[in-house]
Design an enzyme around this catalytic site. Structure first.
Site, PDB file in Angstrom:
ATOM      1  N   VAL A  13       0.814  -1.224   0.000  1.00  0.00           N
ATOM      2  CA  VAL A  13       0.000   0.000   0.000  1.00  0.00           C
ATOM      3  C   VAL A  13       0.843   1.267   0.000  1.00  0.00           C
ATOM      4  O   VAL A  13       0.315   2.347  -0.216  1.00  0.00           O
ATOM      5  CB  VAL A  13      -0.997   0.063   1.183  1.00  0.00           C
ATOM      6  N   GLY A  14       2.111   1.119   0.224  1.00  0.00           N
ATOM      7  CA  GLY A  14       2.933   2.322   0.208  1.00  0.00           C
ATOM      8  C   GLY A  14       4.394   1.984   0.415  1.00  0.00           C
ATOM      9  O   GLY A  14       4.749   0.883   0.837  1.00  0.00           O
ATOM     10  N   GLU A  15       5.228   2.962   0.081  1.00  0.00           N
ATOM     11  CA  GLU A  15       6.657   2.779   0.288  1.00  0.00           C
ATOM     12  C   GLU A  15       7.231   4.105   0.754  1.00  0.00           C
ATOM     13  O   GLU A  15       6.931   5.152   0.182  1.00  0.00           O
ATOM     14  CB  GLU A  15       7.316   2.342  -1.023  1.00  0.00           C
ATOM     15  N   VAL A  21       5.167  -0.772   3.058  1.00  0.00           N
ATOM     16  CA  VAL A  21       3.970  -0.988   3.880  1.00  0.00           C
ATOM     17  C   VAL A  21       2.985  -1.876   3.125  1.00  0.00           C
ATOM     18  O   VAL A  21       2.694  -1.637   1.945  1.00  0.00           O
ATOM     19  CB  VAL A  21       3.320   0.373   4.253  1.00  0.00           C
ATOM     20  N   ASP A 129       8.490  15.721  11.523  1.00  0.00           N
ATOM     21  CA  ASP A 129       8.266  15.515  10.088  1.00  0.00           C
ATOM     22  C   ASP A 129       6.779  15.610   9.756  1.00  0.00           C
ATOM     23  O   ASP A 129       6.252  14.775   9.022  1.00  0.00           O
ATOM     24  CB  ASP A 129       8.861  14.170   9.648  1.00  0.00           C
TER      25      ASP A 129
HETATM   26  P1  ADP Z   1       8.592   6.005   5.836  1.00  0.00           P
HETATM   27  O1  ADP Z   1       8.706   6.107   7.319  1.00  0.00           O
HETATM   28  O2  ADP Z   1       9.581   5.053   5.238  1.00  0.00           O
HETATM   29  O3  ADP Z   1       8.559   7.333   5.136  1.00  0.00           O
HETATM   30  P2  ADP Z   1       5.744   5.848   5.932  1.00  0.00           P
HETATM   31  O4  ADP Z   1       5.396   5.535   7.340  1.00  0.00           O
HETATM   32  O5  ADP Z   1       5.611   7.268   5.478  1.00  0.00           O
HETATM   33  O6  ADP Z   1       7.188   5.309   5.587  1.00  0.00           O
HETATM   34  O7  ADP Z   1       4.867   4.934   5.000  1.00  0.00           O
HETATM   35  C1  ADP Z   1       4.976   4.948   3.588  1.00  0.00           C
HETATM   36  C2  ADP Z   1       3.583   4.935   2.947  1.00  0.00           C
HETATM   37  O8  ADP Z   1       2.865   3.756   3.353  1.00  0.00           O
HETATM   38  C3  ADP Z   1       2.699   6.092   3.395  1.00  0.00           C
HETATM   39  O9  ADP Z   1       2.865   7.219   2.569  1.00  0.00           O
HETATM   40  C4  ADP Z   1       1.299   5.513   3.252  1.00  0.00           C
HETATM   41  O10 ADP Z   1       0.861   5.596   1.902  1.00  0.00           O
HETATM   42  C5  ADP Z   1       1.499   4.043   3.578  1.00  0.00           C
HETATM   43  N1  ADP Z   1       1.177   3.791   4.987  1.00  0.00           N
HETATM   44  C6  ADP Z   1       1.986   3.955   6.058  1.00  0.00           C
HETATM   45  N2  ADP Z   1       1.368   3.632   7.205  1.00  0.00           N
HETATM   46  C7  ADP Z   1       0.116   3.240   6.867  1.00  0.00           C
HETATM   47  C8  ADP Z   1      -1.036   2.783   7.608  1.00  0.00           C
HETATM   48  N3  ADP Z   1      -0.987   2.666   8.935  1.00  0.00           N
HETATM   49  N4  ADP Z   1      -2.144   2.470   6.918  1.00  0.00           N
HETATM   50  C9  ADP Z   1      -2.168   2.593   5.565  1.00  0.00           C
HETATM   51  N5  ADP Z   1      -1.145   3.028   4.811  1.00  0.00           N
HETATM   52  C10 ADP Z   1      -0.011   3.345   5.443  1.00  0.00           C
END
Ligand code: ADP
Length: 276
Positions: A13-15, A21, A129
């Site tokens: 769902v995300g990176e 993630v 952040d």
């Molecule tokens: P990083 O710490 O590496 O920057 P993030 O925590 O920002 O990573 O997570 C990367 C992406 O994953 C986010 O932009 C979001 O799209 C997705 N994501 C992160 N946490 C969640 C969550 N709890 N539920 C759904 N999507 C999430």
């Protein structure tokens, strides 16, 4: 507790900068969860400081407006954070041109953000952040602060912090000027800039690089001087700065056409403040 990652194949769902993630399910409750798999290897001994900080702070912070850390587990030498699954975030909404924001929407997102930030600060934790993509939204519209990879504990006044934190566009002037001692003001600044972005629907101060960020910020909000911010000129980055005037109320009214007077007052308290 056990978890399954997606159905047959893991659904990404995300990176982020240091994690991938996935959408998962908690098998006992059928609840949707997000599994944040930390990319290891940033540190020779396999210890990832960002991940450790995120775990440490999320364990301390239990609040409706802070993402819930459900569990932590290890698999194939990876550290996995099990988080509540939140399907959207403020960046997605800001970019969705089909959505109109009412003043009530903006007020409620800001209030939820500030409640979460207040909880962090009350526990002596700086997020460092804050940006729209780190403000996640639940199905029912609750806003939760996420991504504590850069968070720091408010230590002793003599401890030096790095000033290279907070995504550039949301970075407070004390950070732009290289201050080694700062406080919760850096998070409040970011909230003010997010507030502006919610009204403009585009980033308020989009600097092209770190130097340009200083220029963009002070051109928009005025260059701080020693008379308004004691000893600001002694900060490492304060040299050869163009001295821009502070914007007038009239100028701000033009900039934020739809904003009420009280919205403008609130935003200015967040940004045009004195920082020591
Ligand atoms: P990083 O710490 O590496 O920057 P993030 O925590 O920002 O990573 O997570 C990367 C992406 O994953 C986010 O932009 C979001 O799209 C997705 N994501 C992160 N946490 C969640 C969550 N709890 N539920 C759904 N999507 C999430």
């Amino acid at each position: 507790m056990s978890y399954t990652k997606g159905e047959s194949t893991a659904k990404k769902v995300g990176e982020g900068t240091y994690a991938v993630v996935f959408l998962g399910k908690q098998t006992s409750t059928e609840r949707d969860i997000a599994i944040k798999e930390i990319k290891t290897g940033q540190f020779k001994d396999g210890l990832d400081m960002s991940a450790l900080r995120e775990v440490k702070y999320l364990q301390e912070l239990k609040h409706v407006n802070v993402i819930e850390l459900v569990d932590v587990f290890e698999s194939a030498n990876n550290l996995n954070l099990v988080l509540e699954f939140l399907p959207s975030d403020l960046e997605v909404l800001i970019k969705d041109r089909t959505l109109l924001f009412s003043p009530g929407d903006v007020k409620s997102w800001l209030l939820m953000t500030l409640r979460g930030v207040h909880h962090c600060h009350r526990n002596f934790i700086l997020h460092r952040d804050l940006k729209p993509s780190n403000l996640l939204l639940s199905q029912s519209g609750e806003l939760k602060i996420a991504d504590f990879g850069l968070a720091r504990s408010l230590g002793s006044p003599n401890e030096e912090f790095t000033s290279n934190v907070v995504t550039r566009w949301y970075r407070a002037p004390e950070l732009l000027l290289g201050a080694k001692h700062y406080d919760g003001g850096v998070d409040i600044w970011a909230v003010g800039i997010i507030f502006a972005e919610l009204m403009l629907r585009v980033p308020y101060l989009p600097g092209a690089d770190d130097i340009d960020q200083i220029d963009v910020t002070f051109r928009a909000l005025g260059t701080p001087t020693d008379s308004m911010w004691e000893l600001v000129s002694t900060l490492p980055g304060y040299n050869n700065l163009t001295v821009y005037p502070q914007p007038t109320k009239q100028e701000l009214r033009k900039r934020f056409i739809a904003a009420t007077e009280s919205a403008l007052d609130l935003m200015n308290d967040g940004t045009l403040r004195n920082v020591s």
